[in-house]
Design a protein around this motif. Structure first.
Motif, PDB file in Angstrom:
ATOM      1  N   LEU A   1      58.699  56.710  39.812  1.00  0.00           N
ATOM      2  CA  LEU A   1      60.121  56.622  39.939  1.00  0.00           C
ATOM      3  C   LEU A   1      60.813  57.858  39.783  1.00  0.00           C
ATOM      4  CD1 LEU A   1      62.068  54.393  39.990  1.00  0.00           C
ATOM      5  CD2 LEU A   1      61.744  53.958  37.612  1.00  0.00           C
ATOM      6  N   GLY A   2      60.209  58.740  38.768  1.00  0.00           N
ATOM      7  CA  GLY A   2      60.832  59.961  38.440  1.00  0.00           C
ATOM      8  C   GLY A   2      60.748  60.722  39.862  1.00  0.00           C
ATOM      9  N   THR A   3      59.791  60.805  40.635  1.00  0.00           N
ATOM     10  CA  THR A   3      59.561  61.671  41.713  1.00  0.00           C
ATOM     11  C   THR A   3      60.577  61.189  42.875  1.00  0.00           C
ATOM     12  OG1 THR A   3      57.151  61.892  41.538  1.00  0.00           O
ATOM     13  CG2 THR A   3      58.364  62.539  43.556  1.00  0.00           C
ATOM     14  N   LEU A   4      60.959  59.932  42.831  1.00  0.00           N
ATOM     15  CA  LEU A   4      61.887  59.193  43.629  1.00  0.00           C
ATOM     16  C   LEU A   4      63.401  59.567  43.317  1.00  0.00           C
ATOM     17  CD1 LEU A   4      62.338  57.468  46.144  1.00  0.00           C
ATOM     18  CD2 LEU A   4      62.493  55.469  44.540  1.00  0.00           C
ATOM     19  N   ALA A   5      63.534  59.626  42.203  1.00  0.00           N
ATOM     20  CA  ALA A   5      64.959  60.017  41.663  1.00  0.00           C
ATOM     21  C   ALA A   5      65.033  61.497  41.824  1.00  0.00           C
ATOM     22  CB  ALA A   5      64.869  59.844  40.019  1.00  0.00           C
ATOM     23  N   PHE A   6      64.174  62.282  41.661  1.00  0.00           N
ATOM     24  CA  PHE A   6      64.341  63.830  42.132  1.00  0.00           C
ATOM     25  C   PHE A   6      64.403  63.957  43.510  1.00  0.00           C
ATOM     26  CE2 PHE A   6      63.889  68.290  41.984  1.00  0.00           C
ATOM     27  CZ  PHE A   6      63.042  68.704  42.930  1.00  0.00           C
ATOM     28  N   VAL A   7      63.802  63.404  44.298  1.00  0.00           N
ATOM     29  CA  VAL A   7      63.925  63.391  45.970  1.00  0.00           C
ATOM     30  C   VAL A   7      65.311  63.197  46.255  1.00  0.00           C
ATOM     31  CG1 VAL A   7      63.000  62.810  48.160  1.00  0.00           C
ATOM     32  CG2 VAL A   7      61.458  63.320  46.336  1.00  0.00           C
ATOM     33  N   ILE A   8      65.788  62.027  45.688  1.00  0.00           N
ATOM     34  CA  ILE A   8      66.954  61.488  46.233  1.00  0.00           C
ATOM     35  C   ILE A   8      68.154  62.449  45.701  1.00  0.00           C
ATOM     36  CG2 ILE A   8      68.896  59.626  45.952  1.00  0.00           C
ATOM     37  CD1 ILE A   8      66.365  57.750  46.196  1.00  0.00           C
ATOM     38  N   GLY A   9      68.022  62.784  44.169  1.00  0.00           N
ATOM     39  CA  GLY A   9      68.981  63.433  43.570  1.00  0.00           C
ATOM     40  C   GLY A   9      69.354  65.137  44.124  1.00  0.00           C
ATOM     41  N   SER A  10      68.305  65.424  44.644  1.00  0.00           N
ATOM     42  CA  SER A  10      68.088  67.122  45.078  1.00  0.00           C
ATOM     43  C   SER A  10      68.560  66.820  46.554  1.00  0.00           C
ATOM     44  CB  SER A  10      66.980  67.527  44.950  1.00  0.00           C
ATOM     45  OG  SER A  10      65.858  66.919  45.807  1.00  0.00           O
ATOM     46  N   GLY A  11      68.749  65.787  47.113  1.00  0.00           N
ATOM     47  CA  GLY A  11      69.274  65.632  48.498  1.00  0.00           C
ATOM     48  C   GLY A  11      68.059  65.965  49.622  1.00  0.00           C
ATOM     49  N   ARG A  12      66.878  65.889  49.035  1.00  0.00           N
ATOM     50  CA  ARG A  12      65.965  66.247  49.956  1.00  0.00           C
ATOM     51  C   ARG A  12      65.526  65.079  50.749  1.00  0.00           C
ATOM     52  NH1 ARG A  12      64.618  69.455  45.973  1.00  0.00           N
ATOM     53  NH2 ARG A  12      63.640  71.353  46.393  1.00  0.00           N
ATOM     54  N   MET A  13      66.104  63.856  50.285  1.00  0.00           N
ATOM     55  CA  MET A  13      65.700  62.534  51.113  1.00  0.00           C
ATOM     56  C   MET A  13      67.138  62.269  52.136  1.00  0.00           C
ATOM     57  SD  MET A  13      63.392  60.590  50.995  1.00  0.00           S
ATOM     58  CE  MET A  13      62.363  59.111  50.545  1.00  0.00           C
ATOM     59  N   GLY A  14      68.123  63.296  52.054  1.00  0.00           N
ATOM     60  CA  GLY A  14      69.120  62.866  53.119  1.00  0.00           C
ATOM     61  C   GLY A  14      69.965  61.798  52.765  1.00  0.00           C
ATOM     62  N   CYS A  15      70.190  61.240  51.418  1.00  0.00           N
ATOM     63  CA  CYS A  15      70.716  59.904  51.258  1.00  0.00           C
ATOM     64  C   CYS A  15      71.217  60.684  49.807  1.00  0.00           C
ATOM     65  CB  CYS A  15      69.967  58.726  51.148  1.00  0.00           C
ATOM     66  SG  CYS A  15      68.606  58.893  49.942  1.00  0.00           S
ATOM     67  N   GLY A  16      72.159  59.843  49.129  1.00  0.00           N
ATOM     68  CA  GLY A  16      72.890  60.006  47.928  1.00  0.00           C
ATOM     69  C   GLY A  16      74.361  60.774  48.087  1.00  0.00           C
ATOM     70  N   ARG A  17      74.600  61.754  47.283  1.00  0.00           N
ATOM     71  CA  ARG A  17      75.960  62.310  47.123  1.00  0.00           C
ATOM     72  C   ARG A  17      76.004  63.237  48.542  1.00  0.00           C
ATOM     73  NH1 ARG A  17      74.948  67.093  44.627  1.00  0.00           N
ATOM     74  NH2 ARG A  17      73.328  67.019  43.265  1.00  0.00           N
ATOM     75  N   HIS A  18      74.793  63.809  48.733  1.00  0.00           N
ATOM     76  CA  HIS A  18      74.891  64.869  49.920  1.00  0.00           C
ATOM     77  C   HIS A  18      75.260  64.141  51.366  1.00  0.00           C
ATOM     78  CE1 HIS A  18      73.517  68.181  47.314  1.00  0.00           C
ATOM     79  NE2 HIS A  18      72.607  67.238  46.802  1.00  0.00           N
TER      80      HIS A  18
ATOM     81  N   VAL B   1      76.958  61.220  51.416  1.00  0.00           N
ATOM     82  CA  VAL B   1      78.306  60.815  51.529  1.00  0.00           C
ATOM     83  C   VAL B   1      79.254  62.050  51.785  1.00  0.00           C
ATOM     84  CG1 VAL B   1      80.220  60.008  49.718  1.00  0.00           C
ATOM     85  CG2 VAL B   1      77.781  59.109  49.904  1.00  0.00           C
ATOM     86  N   GLU B   2      79.118  63.329  51.195  1.00  0.00           N
ATOM     87  CA  GLU B   2      79.915  64.531  51.490  1.00  0.00           C
ATOM     88  C   GLU B   2      79.812  64.656  52.980  1.00  0.00           C
ATOM     89  OE1 GLU B   2      79.181  66.438  47.511  1.00  0.00           O
ATOM     90  OE2 GLU B   2      78.133  67.475  49.269  1.00  0.00           O
ATOM     91  N   ARG B   3      78.811  64.705  53.653  1.00  0.00           N
ATOM     92  CA  ARG B   3      78.635  64.721  55.106  1.00  0.00           C
ATOM     93  C   ARG B   3      79.569  63.964  56.007  1.00  0.00           C
ATOM     94  NH1 ARG B   3      73.197  65.547  55.495  1.00  0.00           N
ATOM     95  NH2 ARG B   3      72.612  63.220  55.630  1.00  0.00           N
ATOM     96  N   TRP B   4      79.347  62.581  55.495  1.00  0.00           N
ATOM     97  CA  TRP B   4      80.005  61.379  56.165  1.00  0.00           C
ATOM     98  C   TRP B   4      81.608  61.822  55.988  1.00  0.00           C
ATOM     99  CZ3 TRP B   4      79.379  57.693  59.278  1.00  0.00           C
ATOM    100  CH2 TRP B   4      80.414  56.738  59.470  1.00  0.00           C
ATOM    101  N   GLU B   5      81.943  62.095  54.843  1.00  0.00           N
ATOM    102  CA  GLU B   5      83.515  62.301  54.616  1.00  0.00           C
ATOM    103  C   GLU B   5      83.859  63.542  55.433  1.00  0.00           C
ATOM    104  OE1 GLU B   5      83.889  62.942  50.222  1.00  0.00           O
ATOM    105  OE2 GLU B   5      83.836  60.859  49.795  1.00  0.00           O
ATOM    106  N   ASN B   6      83.037  64.333  55.627  1.00  0.00           N
ATOM    107  CA  ASN B   6      83.423  65.546  56.482  1.00  0.00           C
ATOM    108  C   ASN B   6      83.645  65.151  57.834  1.00  0.00           C
ATOM    109  OD1 ASN B   6      83.673  67.392  54.294  1.00  0.00           O
ATOM    110  ND2 ASN B   6      81.393  68.243  54.545  1.00  0.00           N
ATOM    111  N   LYS B   7      82.572  64.267  58.370  1.00  0.00           N
ATOM    112  CA  LYS B   7      82.748  63.941  59.821  1.00  0.00           C
ATOM    113  C   LYS B   7      83.798  62.918  60.062  1.00  0.00           C
ATOM    114  CE  LYS B   7      77.620  63.673  60.790  1.00  0.00           C
ATOM    115  NZ  LYS B   7      76.697  62.953  61.253  1.00  0.00           N
ATOM    116  N   MET B   8      84.158  62.166  58.900  1.00  0.00           N
ATOM    117  CA  MET B   8      85.444  61.294  59.219  1.00  0.00           C
ATOM    118  C   MET B   8      86.722  62.000  59.084  1.00  0.00           C
ATOM    119  SD  MET B   8      84.202  58.390  59.413  1.00  0.00           S
ATOM    120  CE  MET B   8      85.709  57.380  59.631  1.00  0.00           C
ATOM    121  N   ALA B   9      86.823  63.062  58.206  1.00  0.00           N
ATOM    122  CA  ALA B   9      87.858  64.008  58.217  1.00  0.00           C
ATOM    123  C   ALA B   9      88.025  64.641  59.570  1.00  0.00           C
ATOM    124  CB  ALA B   9      87.806  64.991  57.156  1.00  0.00           C
ATOM    125  N   ARG B  10      87.010  65.158  60.222  1.00  0.00           N
ATOM    126  CA  ARG B  10      87.202  65.870  61.537  1.00  0.00           C
ATOM    127  C   ARG B  10      87.667  64.838  62.550  1.00  0.00           C
ATOM    128  NH1 ARG B  10      81.743  68.494  60.663  1.00  0.00           N
ATOM    129  NH2 ARG B  10      81.127  66.564  62.059  1.00  0.00           N
TER     130      ARG B  10
END
Length: 149
Positions: A31-48, A50-59
């Motif tokens: 569980l700790g490893t999963l939280a680290f992977v998602i939180g660091s953006g290595r999994m391609g999901c999470g807040r990173h 979301v920011e990428r999605w928002e940039n695409k929508m703005a463009r």
């Protein structure tokens, strides 16, 4: 070399394998490893992501606004999405009626032309298919039969 750098070199499958292995050894470790992977953006999901999605929508929104500015109207409408929205009034009612009638006539002609092209394509396809069947019959040694239809 730290383990995170080595795993980053190996890529996402290595991180997934480490997470699964962590769950197999002791579930809090996984569980700790999963939280680290998602939180660091290595999994391609999470807040990173979301920011990428928002940039695409703005463009995309910027592109739509530029297209609207160039066309001078509100965008597409009508059956099937064809035709321009009614632009604002020019102040001359006779011209507005003429413009509306002309646009309607052009849309009708466009529809009729598309239907003509469909019929033309169908006729060409039918001719090619009949020719193929005749060649096939001739190759098989049977006498050619006239196409029906």
């Amino acid at each position: 070399m730290p383990i995170t750098a080595k795993l980053d070199e190996l890529g996402l499958p290595a991180w997934i394998a480490l997470t699964v292995l962590g769950f197999m050894v002791w579930w809090p470790l996984g569980l700790g490893t999963l939280a680290f992977v998602i939180g660091s953006g290595r999994m391609g999901c999470g807040r990173h992501s979301v920011e990428r999605w928002e940039n695409k929508m703005a463009r995309m929104q910027d592109k739509i606004e530029r297209m609207r500015g160039r066309s001078g109207s509100g965008g597409w409408s009508g059956p099937g999405g064809w035709g321009w929205n009614q632009p604002s009034s020019s102040g001359n009612r006779a011209f507005d009626e003429y413009r509306t009638e002309t646009l309607r006539r052009l849309e009708d002609e466009q529809r009729e032309f598309r239907e003509f092209l469909d019929r033309l394509r169908f006729a060409k396809d039918k001719t090619e298919f009949d020719q193929f069947m005749n060649e096939r019959r001739n190759r098989d040694g049977t006498s050619p039969q006239p196409p029906q239809g």
